[in-house]
Write a protein that holds these residues in place. Sequence first.
Motif, PDB file in Angstrom:
ATOM      1  N   GLY A  41       0.834  -1.121   0.052  1.00  0.00           N
ATOM      2  CA  GLY A  41       0.108   0.217  -0.070  1.00  0.00           C
ATOM      3  C   GLY A  41       0.874   1.192  -0.108  1.00  0.00           C
TER       4      GLY A  41
ATOM      5  N   SER B 207      -2.389  -1.336   4.108  1.00  0.00           N
ATOM      6  CA  SER B 207      -3.418  -1.570   2.935  1.00  0.00           C
ATOM      7  C   SER B 207      -4.624  -0.730   2.934  1.00  0.00           C
ATOM      8  N   GLY B 208      -4.609   0.313   4.022  1.00  0.00           N
ATOM      9  CA  GLY B 208      -5.866   1.226   3.905  1.00  0.00           C
ATOM     10  C   GLY B 208      -7.170   0.709   4.479  1.00  0.00           C
TER      11      GLY B 208
ATOM     12  N   CYS C  17      -9.910  -0.974  -0.800  1.00  0.00           N
ATOM     13  CA  CYS C  17      -9.437  -1.430   0.718  1.00  0.00           C
ATOM     14  C   CYS C  17     -10.304  -2.314   1.317  1.00  0.00           C
TER      15      CYS C  17
END
Length: 568
Positions: free
Chosen positions: A95, A275-276, A302
Amino acid sequence: MMLSEIRANTLRLAKQWQVRLSNISTREENMTTPMNVSRRNFLVGAGTLAAIGTAAGLMSCTPSSSVEEASEQSNTGTALKNAEETKECDILVVGLGASGLMAAYGAASKGANVIAIDTASDMSGVTNVRTSGAWCVGSSLQKASSGDQLTIQEAMDHINDGTNYQSNQKTLRAIFGASGRAIDILVDNGMDFRTDFDVTGDAANISTRGVHWYNLTGTDRAAVFQNVVDGAGVECLFGTTAENIILEDGKITGIQCDQGGTVLDIKAKAVIMCSGGFLGNEQMVAEKFAGAKIVVMGNEACVGTGINMSIAAGAQIGKCFSISMNEYGGANDLATPTYAFRPGTGSNDAMRLTVFGTLMVDAEGDRFINEGFVCERCMFAAEPFVREKYHYAIADSALMSRYASEPASNFFGDERMKSMFAETVMSDILDQFDKAVNEGWAFKADTIAELAEHFGLTNLEQTVSDYNTACEAGVDETFFKDAKYLNPIEKGPFYIVQSQPAGWLSLGGIKTNANCQALDADGKPIEGLYVAGVDADLFTSPYYQMASANGFCLASGLIAGESASASI
């Protein structure tokens, strides 16, 4: 490794999986995806975590069971895909949003060979291109100002006093210690921030003293982010999706990715998950937020990849989950666009009724919140809304006439919104409402009974009657709303808007220590695994301070990158 050691490790891992089974969130369609696990290598899907089934099967092994029996029970699924390409690095960052950008920089700046991946096609598609600002402490911009500088102690006291010490104190302290450095890195690479640090007196507050507002947008902001990683020597792989975590002898050794249809293995000494969050994963959202369906304002890609992979590697999920809620109004999946946003962006102004302080009800037609609080602090009102799959804002023709003729700033309670909408008059709100009716998320009728029947709001008629009585008296005895928001619902036709909670991103994930190293169920660091940003358990419920999400992401990413580099 001795046979007895292998057996002991197998049983230990199996027991850990049994403990974690109830905590693991996976996509329903992937729950049946099988997985192959051997003593040497095993691979866990980002969404499937099918190794759970393996661990459950291994629990049937007794101490006298042979390793071969355990291995045979685990070989129930598909094997690790054959990589068409393999890359190697010291540190892999999953990410390139706020935390990933800083993690990649932090690791590379300390001499590590870093690869960073993102599903976006280029830097202009990463999550941090659209955020507003970062609440941080100790930046050069703050130090150069003439105002009263925000201190780490003040910042910690603010969060702790307001949330009853929900945060991991070691991690919180580390974040505030690093946040100013993260801002300076962006500034050094060309970022322009607007600040209010010179404000003094009564106008100065915890936000004006800490928030760095991004002054660049779109490709201009993305160019600065690209400068950050290019200058540090980070290899960025865009259009690359993390699909599986690769474990060898229980240790993380890399990630298997999909890069435009090509199976790519990236081997690394340490992996940093950035990775959000998981707001794009409906099942995880429903599980963490009481069945809510939250409209995604951020990146729908996400989906909890970093969180689920970390759990698969033995990490412990945290306890606090919240969202940074839409401060511009409501949202509905049936609407086009699906959520209210800034003036001039094409969103339907009828959605703004949910933040104007008017009467709001739940699925039974009952009031459920002080609507004035929502009007004044919408971003921080998420908790009552995520408890309601749908909520409804109601207005009469007198209110709608005002909405159509007065500046929108008259109806917002949040000072930032007042400023942003000062020149906006929603003159076509009635036409926009008709569009909402056609889309199926609003309704207009001559009687309250018709509104109630349309959306199945059993108690609505009595609620409106009681509410009008309160308006006439000028006193809200139910939720004690300020009298200035007590506008009666009495002149037809009547209007109702169905809304869902909407958020920029999920907040909450994997437990970490002050170095942002993932912790297992016993609170011990997991070698080679770091978690930062909204994949980590850094946040409180509810979300408390404006722009702290971005500030925490920047700082935790920097910490994770520097810590990972130091560990290899």
